[in-house]
Enzyme design. Structure first.
Site, short mmCIF file in Angstrom:
data_model
loop_
_atom_site.label_atom_id
_atom_site.label_comp_id
_atom_site.label_asym_id
_atom_site.label_seq_id
_atom_site.Cartn_x
_atom_site.Cartn_y
_atom_site.Cartn_z
CG ASN A 93 -48.87 -9.70 0.06
OD1 ASN A 93 -48.77 -9.67 1.28
ND2 ASN A 93 -47.95 -10.24 -0.70
CB SER A 138 -44.12 -2.93 4.11
OG SER A 138 -44.11 -4.28 3.73
CE1 TYR A 152 -39.90 -1.31 0.25
CE2 TYR A 152 -40.52 -3.42 1.23
CZ TYR A 152 -40.87 -2.19 0.72
OH TYR A 152 -42.19 -1.82 0.69
CE LYS A 155 -41.65 1.01 2.52
NZ LYS A 155 -42.17 2.26 1.98
P1 NAD Z 1 -44.60 2.29 -7.20
O1 NAD Z 1 -43.18 2.06 -7.53
O2 NAD Z 1 -45.62 2.00 -8.22
O3 NAD Z 1 -44.81 3.78 -6.68
C1 NAD Z 1 -43.78 4.54 -6.08
C2 NAD Z 1 -43.69 5.86 -6.84
O4 NAD Z 1 -42.70 6.68 -6.23
C3 NAD Z 1 -43.31 5.69 -8.30
O5 NAD Z 1 -44.20 6.45 -9.10
C4 NAD Z 1 -41.88 6.24 -8.39
O6 NAD Z 1 -41.61 6.82 -9.64
C5 NAD Z 1 -41.88 7.25 -7.25
N1 NAD Z 1 -40.57 7.48 -6.64
C6 NAD Z 1 -39.65 6.54 -6.26
N2 NAD Z 1 -38.59 7.14 -5.70
C7 NAD Z 1 -38.84 8.47 -5.70
C8 NAD Z 1 -38.10 9.61 -5.26
N3 NAD Z 1 -36.89 9.47 -4.70
N4 NAD Z 1 -38.65 10.83 -5.43
C9 NAD Z 1 -39.86 10.98 -6.02
N5 NAD Z 1 -40.59 9.93 -6.47
C10 NAD Z 1 -40.08 8.70 -6.30
O7 NAD Z 1 -44.91 1.43 -5.86
P2 NAD Z 1 -46.27 1.14 -5.11
O8 NAD Z 1 -46.54 -0.31 -5.17
O9 NAD Z 1 -47.32 2.09 -5.51
O10 NAD Z 1 -45.82 1.44 -3.61
C11 NAD Z 1 -46.01 2.69 -2.99
C12 NAD Z 1 -45.43 2.64 -1.58
O11 NAD Z 1 -46.05 1.58 -0.85
C13 NAD Z 1 -43.93 2.39 -1.53
O12 NAD Z 1 -43.38 3.18 -0.50
C14 NAD Z 1 -43.84 0.94 -1.16
O13 NAD Z 1 -42.66 0.64 -0.46
C15 NAD Z 1 -45.06 0.76 -0.27
N6 NAD Z 1 -45.53 -0.63 -0.21
C16 NAD Z 1 -45.87 -1.27 -1.38
C17 NAD Z 1 -46.29 -2.60 -1.33
C18 NAD Z 1 -46.63 -3.34 -2.60
O14 NAD Z 1 -46.65 -4.57 -2.59
N7 NAD Z 1 -46.93 -2.67 -3.70
C19 NAD Z 1 -46.37 -3.28 -0.10
C20 NAD Z 1 -46.04 -2.58 1.06
C21 NAD Z 1 -45.62 -1.25 0.99
N1 UFG Z 2 -44.49 -16.11 -5.45
C1 UFG Z 2 -44.30 -17.16 -6.33
N2 UFG Z 2 -43.85 -16.88 -7.58
C2 UFG Z 2 -43.58 -15.61 -8.02
C3 UFG Z 2 -43.79 -14.54 -7.11
C4 UFG Z 2 -44.23 -14.83 -5.83
O1 UFG Z 2 -44.52 -18.32 -5.97
O2 UFG Z 2 -43.15 -15.44 -9.16
C5 UFG Z 2 -45.02 -16.39 -4.10
C6 UFG Z 2 -44.08 -15.99 -2.98
O3 UFG Z 2 -43.18 -17.01 -2.69
C7 UFG Z 2 -45.09 -15.70 -1.85
C8 UFG Z 2 -46.33 -15.18 -2.58
O4 UFG Z 2 -46.20 -15.64 -3.93
O5 UFG Z 2 -45.43 -16.89 -1.21
C9 UFG Z 2 -46.43 -13.66 -2.59
O6 UFG Z 2 -45.20 -13.10 -3.08
P1 UFG Z 2 -45.05 -11.57 -3.48
O7 UFG Z 2 -43.68 -11.38 -4.00
O8 UFG Z 2 -46.19 -11.17 -4.35
O9 UFG Z 2 -45.27 -10.82 -2.11
P2 UFG Z 2 -44.45 -10.90 -0.74
O10 UFG Z 2 -45.42 -11.31 0.31
O11 UFG Z 2 -43.23 -11.70 -0.87
O12 UFG Z 2 -43.98 -9.40 -0.57
C10 UFG Z 2 -44.89 -8.30 -0.72
C11 UFG Z 2 -44.13 -7.07 -1.20
C12 UFG Z 2 -43.19 -6.61 -0.14
C13 UFG Z 2 -43.93 -6.40 1.14
C14 UFG Z 2 -44.67 -7.65 1.52
C15 UFG Z 2 -45.49 -7.44 2.76
O13 UFG Z 2 -43.39 -7.37 -2.36
O14 UFG Z 2 -42.63 -5.38 -0.51
O15 UFG Z 2 -45.54 -8.04 0.46
O16 UFG Z 2 -46.35 -6.37 2.58
F1 UFG Z 2 -43.06 -6.08 2.10
#
Ligand code: NAD
Ligand code: UFG
Length: 339
Positions: free
Chosen positions: A180, A126, A150, A154
């Site tokens: 994002n 991330s 979190y 990572k």
């Molecule tokens: P998500 O929660 O939709 O997907 C994660 C999946 O993993 C889910 O289906 C959940 O049921 C499964 N899971 C969780 N813990 C588990 C375990 N211990 N064993 C088996 N399955 C398990 O999330 P996502 O948004 O698809 O994110 C996927 C990956 O990308 C995550 O590792 C997350 O940290 C990373 N990531 C996501 C974002 C974002 O904004 N969505 C940003 C950066 C990194």
């Molecule tokens: N925000 C609002 N209102 C809300 C939610 C978010 O104003 O209800 C704003 C936040 O302050 C930020 C922007 O919208 O300025 C984006 O916020 P997000 O929560 O959507 O995303 P972040 O950038 O905070 O974090 C996301 C993931 C993290 C990841 C990070 C970088 O949630 O897991 O992107 O990849 F680490």
């Protein structure tokens, strides 16, 4: 040459889109997911969309015995590892759960992979590992840090994977640092289905637009940005998923650990996102500017040129497509997969 890929967390938001693209690219896909944050319906829809089968195991990546029997049953050529917990705020409340599921879970997976000599893995890292960057855009060599469990999980996983590659140079490891992810497949059939109140901006905006929530709280209006609200690099989930397919296609030629940013290189503010949504969905999104959210940074966007150079990948979908696809998914599935 396409083979068989194990996708951990494949029923989730990014995992289901990546599973779909892997199937379309000719790979066979085996999914392991404990369904703690997803439902099997996503994969059923992936099967309908592709006309191909997804082999599914409901298992936790910490359950080594179950992973072993999956590797015994299938000749796995590579792993795309999404499984884990991802809510920043929650991680400050239950840190041990984050270290156990994310860090220990990954160690458990890597041990089983090593046992079966399956040494190719693509990992979901991330942009959070850059902490509060001194400048933007961010390149992969920027210093890393973490401000919450979190993000720290990572960082630890990245380091563990680097140690592993030093111990045995046959490992091929790709760390993908996502900015994002938003949007949904253009069929409107699969998308993000957060449980409870969404933490992230885009699912929150779309729930306001669909009438499930009254108004958006904009966290902070006094950042040193274009309009005072936070700026992020939003990337379409299908572009992001496509990078995983490219990574799997290239992984054999990339020895050791390779790290790539996945973003578009453009930043948009919260208010610009609200406007884009109004334009794309034709729905006003009432909002109120409130206090900053602790831990948030002012702005963050990627230099993703390394992924273009090495993986031949570049995001191609613009903001309006991200918004339109989010809205198609949200408006045709107001309750997500629960129908
Ligand atoms: P998500 O929660 O939709 O997907 C994660 C999946 O993993 C889910 O289906 C959940 O049921 C499964 N899971 C969780 N813990 C588990 C375990 N211990 N064993 C088996 N399955 C398990 O999330 P996502 O948004 O698809 O994110 C996927 C990956 O990308 C995550 O590792 C997350 O940290 C990373 N990531 C996501 C974002 C974002 O904004 N969505 C940003 C950066 C990194
Ligand atoms: N925000 C609002 N209102 C809300 C939610 C978010 O104003 O209800 C704003 C936040 O302050 C930020 C922007 O919208 O300025 C984006 O916020 P997000 O929560 O959507 O995303 P972040 O950038 O905070 O974090 C996301 C993931 C993290 C990841 C990070 C970088 O949630 O897991 O992107 O990849 F680490």
């Amino acid at each position: 040459m396409p083979g068989k890929i194990l996708v951990t967390g494949g029923a989730g938001y990014i995992g289901s889109h990546t599973t779909l693209l892997l199937l379309e690219a000719g790979y066979q896909v085996v999914v392991v997911d404990n369904l703690s944050n997803s439902s099997l319906e996503s994969l059923r829809r992936v099967e309908n969309l592709t006309g191909k089968e997804v082999v599914f195991y409901k298992a936790d990546i910490r359950e080594k015995d179950k992973l072993i029997s999956i590797f015994e049953e299938h000749q796995i050529d590579g792993v795309v590892h999404f499984a884990g917990l991802k809510a920043v705020g929650e991680s400050t409340q239950i840190p041990l759960e984050y270290y156990e599921q994310n860090v220990y879970g990954t160690v458990s997976l890597l041990k089983v992979m090593q046992q079966f000599n399956c040494l190719r893995i693509v990992f979901s890292s991330s942009a959070t590992v850059y902490g509060d960057p001194a400048t933007v855009p961010i390149t992969e060599d920027f210093p890393v840090s973490a401000t919450n469990p979190y993000g720290r999980s990572k960082l630890y996983i990245e380091e563990i994977m680097r140690d592993l590659a030093i111990s045995n140079d046959a490992w091929n490891i790709i760390l993908l640092r996502y900015f994002n992810p938003i949007g949904a497949h253009d069929s409107g059939q699969i998308g993000e289905d957060p449980q409870g109140i969404p933490n992230n901006l885009m699912p929150y905006i779309s729930q306001v637009a669909v009438g499930k929530r009254d108004k958006l709280s904009v966290f902070g209006g006094d950042y040193p940005t274009i309009d005072g609200t936070g700026v992020r690099d939003y990337i379409h989930v299908v572009d992001l998923s496509d990078a995983h397919v490219k990574a799997i296609q290239k992984i054999e030629s990339l020895n050791g650990v390779s790290t790539f940013n996945l973003g578009t290189g453009k930043g948009y503010s919260v208010l610009q996102m609200v406007d884009a949504f109004k334009e794309g969905a034709g729905k006003a999104v009432p909002y109120e500017i409130v206090e900053r959210r602790p831990g948030d940074i002012a702005e963050c966007w990627a230099d993703a040129s390394l992924a273009e150079k090495i993986l031949g990948w570049k995001a191609s979908r613009g903001l309006q497509e991200m918004v339109n696809d989010t809205w198609r998914w949200q408006s045709s599935n107001p309750n997500g997969y629960k129908n």
